[in-house]
Design a protein around this motif. Structure first.
Motif, short mmCIF file in Angstrom:
data_model
loop_
_atom_site.label_atom_id
_atom_site.label_comp_id
_atom_site.label_asym_id
_atom_site.label_seq_id
_atom_site.Cartn_x
_atom_site.Cartn_y
_atom_site.Cartn_z
N LEU A 1 -4.23 -32.83 56.71
CA LEU A 1 -2.81 -33.09 56.89
C LEU A 1 -2.28 -32.57 58.22
CD1 LEU A 1 -1.67 -32.23 53.26
CD2 LEU A 1 -1.63 -34.50 54.33
N GLY A 2 -3.13 -31.95 59.03
CA GLY A 2 -2.70 -31.56 60.37
C GLY A 2 -2.75 -30.08 60.68
N ALA A 3 -3.18 -29.23 59.75
CA ALA A 3 -3.27 -27.80 60.04
C ALA A 3 -4.32 -27.55 61.13
CB ALA A 3 -3.63 -27.02 58.79
N GLU A 4 -3.98 -26.71 62.11
CA GLU A 4 -4.92 -26.39 63.18
C GLU A 4 -5.86 -25.27 62.80
OE1 GLU A 4 -3.01 -25.65 66.91
OE2 GLU A 4 -1.53 -27.24 66.61
N GLN A 5 -5.38 -24.34 61.97
CA GLN A 5 -6.16 -23.20 61.57
C GLN A 5 -6.06 -23.04 60.05
OE1 GLN A 5 -7.97 -21.32 63.63
NE2 GLN A 5 -7.22 -22.08 65.60
N GLY A 6 -7.08 -22.42 59.45
CA GLY A 6 -7.06 -22.18 58.01
C GLY A 6 -7.50 -20.77 57.68
N ILE A 7 -6.85 -20.18 56.70
CA ILE A 7 -7.19 -18.82 56.26
C ILE A 7 -7.35 -18.83 54.74
CG2 ILE A 7 -6.43 -16.42 56.11
CD1 ILE A 7 -4.73 -16.95 58.62
N ASP A 8 -8.51 -18.40 54.28
CA ASP A 8 -8.77 -18.25 52.85
C ASP A 8 -8.27 -16.87 52.45
OD1 ASP A 8 -9.79 -17.74 50.33
OD2 ASP A 8 -11.80 -18.48 50.77
N TYR A 9 -7.05 -16.80 51.89
CA TYR A 9 -6.46 -15.49 51.66
C TYR A 9 -7.02 -14.77 50.43
CZ TYR A 9 -2.90 -18.42 49.20
OH TYR A 9 -2.24 -19.35 48.42
N VAL A 10 -7.97 -15.37 49.75
CA VAL A 10 -8.69 -14.64 48.70
C VAL A 10 -9.78 -13.78 49.31
CG1 VAL A 10 -10.17 -14.89 46.68
CG2 VAL A 10 -8.16 -16.35 46.94
N HIS A 11 -10.41 -14.28 50.36
CA HIS A 11 -11.56 -13.59 50.93
C HIS A 11 -11.31 -13.06 52.34
CE1 HIS A 11 -13.34 -16.42 47.92
NE2 HIS A 11 -13.93 -15.30 47.57
N GLU A 12 -10.17 -13.35 52.93
CA GLU A 12 -9.87 -12.89 54.27
C GLU A 12 -8.57 -12.08 54.27
OE1 GLU A 12 -11.01 -15.81 57.58
OE2 GLU A 12 -10.41 -17.14 55.96
N ASP A 13 -8.43 -11.21 55.27
CA ASP A 13 -7.22 -10.41 55.44
C ASP A 13 -6.15 -11.29 56.08
OD1 ASP A 13 -5.22 -8.73 56.64
OD2 ASP A 13 -6.59 -7.03 56.46
N LEU A 14 -5.16 -11.68 55.30
CA LEU A 14 -4.17 -12.65 55.77
C LEU A 14 -3.42 -12.14 57.00
CD1 LEU A 14 -2.68 -15.33 55.41
CD2 LEU A 14 -1.17 -14.19 53.77
N LYS A 15 -2.95 -10.92 56.95
CA LYS A 15 -2.20 -10.37 58.09
C LYS A 15 -3.06 -10.35 59.35
CE LYS A 15 -0.46 -5.98 59.88
NZ LYS A 15 -0.29 -4.54 59.61
N ALA A 16 -4.27 -9.81 59.25
CA ALA A 16 -5.13 -9.71 60.42
C ALA A 16 -5.49 -11.07 60.98
CB ALA A 16 -6.40 -8.93 60.06
N ARG A 17 -5.80 -12.01 60.10
CA ARG A 17 -6.20 -13.34 60.57
C ARG A 17 -5.04 -14.10 61.18
NH1 ARG A 17 -9.16 -16.03 62.04
NH2 ARG A 17 -9.64 -17.70 60.56
N LEU A 18 -3.83 -13.95 60.63
CA LEU A 18 -2.67 -14.61 61.24
C LEU A 18 -2.43 -14.09 62.64
CD1 LEU A 18 -0.11 -14.89 58.28
CD2 LEU A 18 -1.18 -16.77 59.51
N ARG A 19 -2.59 -12.81 62.83
CA ARG A 19 -2.43 -12.26 64.18
C ARG A 19 -3.56 -12.75 65.11
NH1 ARG A 19 1.35 -8.65 65.13
NH2 ARG A 19 2.42 -7.60 63.41
#
Length: 327
Positions: free
Chosen positions: A183-201
Motif C-alpha cells: 500500500l506504499g509504506a517505505e519502511q516496516g517495523i515488526d513491533y512484536v520482535h523489534e524495539d519500536l522506539k529505537a527502530r522509528l528513530r
C-alpha cells in the motif's frame, strides 16, 4: 427482513441471524436496502458492551454499509429513491435494511462497487482526518502508522503515501508488514520482535517521526510517542489492543508534542466543512485508482465468524458482509 441480532452482551458467537420486521424511516431519516456492510473492531466492542457508548438490548450490530435508497422519511427531499449511497450508523448495518439520518449518508465515489463502498468511508475518512484535518500532515514528513495492516491502519498507509508522506508501517508480523508495503509504506517495523522506539528513530535518521497515527493503543502507543521528534503530533483514533494507554505527560512537555484524538461522529457535527473537503479529496484519489483493501467477503449468515476474526485480529484490511438482494 434478515438481520443479525445481539440479544445479550458478550462474544460475537452469541450473535444470530433471524427474520425481523421491515423498517420505516422517521422524520429526517432514509431507509436503505443494504447490499454490503463492513465489519469494524468497534462493532465487536459494542456487542460486548465495552464501547464508550452502550447499545440497548436487543439490537442489530454493524455501523458501516452501502446500498440503495428505498424510502425517504418526512422532510427528506433526497437522495432520490434508487440512488446508491454509503453511510455509517452506531448500530443497525448488519441487516437487509437500515434506517439512517440523511446527514449520515454519502454518495458512492465513481469506481467503487458496493463491497468496496461499504469498506471505504469510515476507514478512509478516519485516515484522511487523522492525517490532514487533525494531524496537519505535510508532504515529505515521516508518519508512523500502528496496526498498519488493519482496516484503519491500511487505509492510513494508503492515504499517507498518496499525500507524499514517508510512511513507516508498524505491525505484528512480517506478513502484515508486507501488506502495508504493498500500500506504499517505505519502511516496516515488526513491533512484536523489534524495539519500536529505537527502530522509528533509526529509519528516520535519528530525529524521529513527525506524526503518529494510532488505532491500536496498548503498550506500543508510548513507544511511538517517545519516537516523536520535537513538535511532533500523535493522533489517537482507537484501541484495537483492548487497552487504553496511560501516557506520562512529561513526554508531551519535553517534546512540545501535540496529542489529539479523532472521532467521526463529532467531526460530522462540529466540522461539516472539513468532512466535505475530505470527501472531495478522497473521491479524487479513488478516481486515480485507490481502492480499499478487502481481504474477506462473507454472507450475512457468517456474521459471528467474521466478527470473531476481526476481534482476534486475524484479518488484514477490511472484512465485508455481502447482502446483495436475491429478490
Amino acid at each position: 427482513m434478515r438481520a443479525a441480532r445481539c440479544t445479550s452482551y458478550g462474544k460475537p458467537s452469541g450473535i444470530e441471524v433471524t427474520e425481523t420486521d421491515d423498517l420505516e424511516p422517521g422524520p429526517g431519516e432514509v431507509l436503505v436496502r443494504v447490499h454490503a456492510a463492513a465489519v469494524n473492531y468497534p462493532d465487536v466492542l459494542v456487542a460486548a458492551d465495552r464501547y464508550q457508548v452502550s447499545a440497548p438490548l436487543p439490537f442489530t450490530p454493524g455501523s458501516e454499509f452501502a446500498g440503495v435508497v428505498a424510502a425517504l422519511g418526512e422532510g427528506v427531499t433526497g437522495p432520490p429513491v434508487g440512488s446508491p449511497v454509503a453511510g455509517a450508523v452506531f448500530t443497525g448495518a448488519f441487516a437487509e435494511q437500515v434506517v439512517a439520518p440523511v446527514v449520515a449518508l454519502r454518495p458512492i465515489p465513481d469506481g467503487l462497487d458496493m463491497v468496496h463502498a461499504a469498506a471505504f468511508h469510515v476507514a478512509y475518512g478516519t485516515a484522511y482526518h487523522a492525517l490532514v484535518t487533525v494531524g496537519g500532515a505535510v508532504a515529505g514528513e515521516w508518519a508512523a502508522v500502528l496496526g498498519a495492516a488493519g482496516g484503519v491502519g491500511s487505509a492510513t498507509v494508503d492515504v499517507a503515501s498518496r499525500l507524499g508522506l514517508h510512511v513507516v508501517a508498524a505491525a505484528s508480523s512480517p506478513q502484515r508488514l508486507a501488506v502495508a508495503r504493498e500500500l506504499g509504506a517505505e519502511q516496516g517495523i515488526d513491533y512484536v520482535h523489534e524495539d519500536l522506539k529505537a527502530r522509528l528513530r533509526e529509519v528516520t535518521g535519528g530525529d524521529g517521526v513527525h506524526l503518529v497515527v494510532d488505532p491500536v493503543g496498548g503498550d506500543h502507543a508510548e513507544a511511538a510517542l517517545r519516537a516523536l521528534r520535537r513538535h511532533g503530533r500523535f493522533i489517537t483514533v482507537g484501541y484495537a489492543d483492548g487497552r487504553i494507554p496511560r501516557i506520562p505527560l512529561n513526554l508531551v512537555l519535553l517534546k512540545n508534542a501535540i496529542i489529539r484524538g479523532f472521532e467521526a461522529r463529532m467531526m460530522r457535527e462540529e466540522a461539516p466543512e472539513a468532512v466535505a473537503a475530505a470527501q472531495h479529496a478522497l473521491a479524487g484519489m479513488v478516481r486515480d485508482g485507490m481502492r480499499p483493501m478487502v481481504s474477506e467477503v462473507h454472507p450475512l449468515e457468517d456474521v459471528a465468524a467474521a466478527l470473531t476474526a476481526v476481534a482476534e485480529r486475524r484479518t488484514t484490511g477490511k472484512v465485508v458482509l455481502d447482502l446483495t438482494p436475491t429478490r
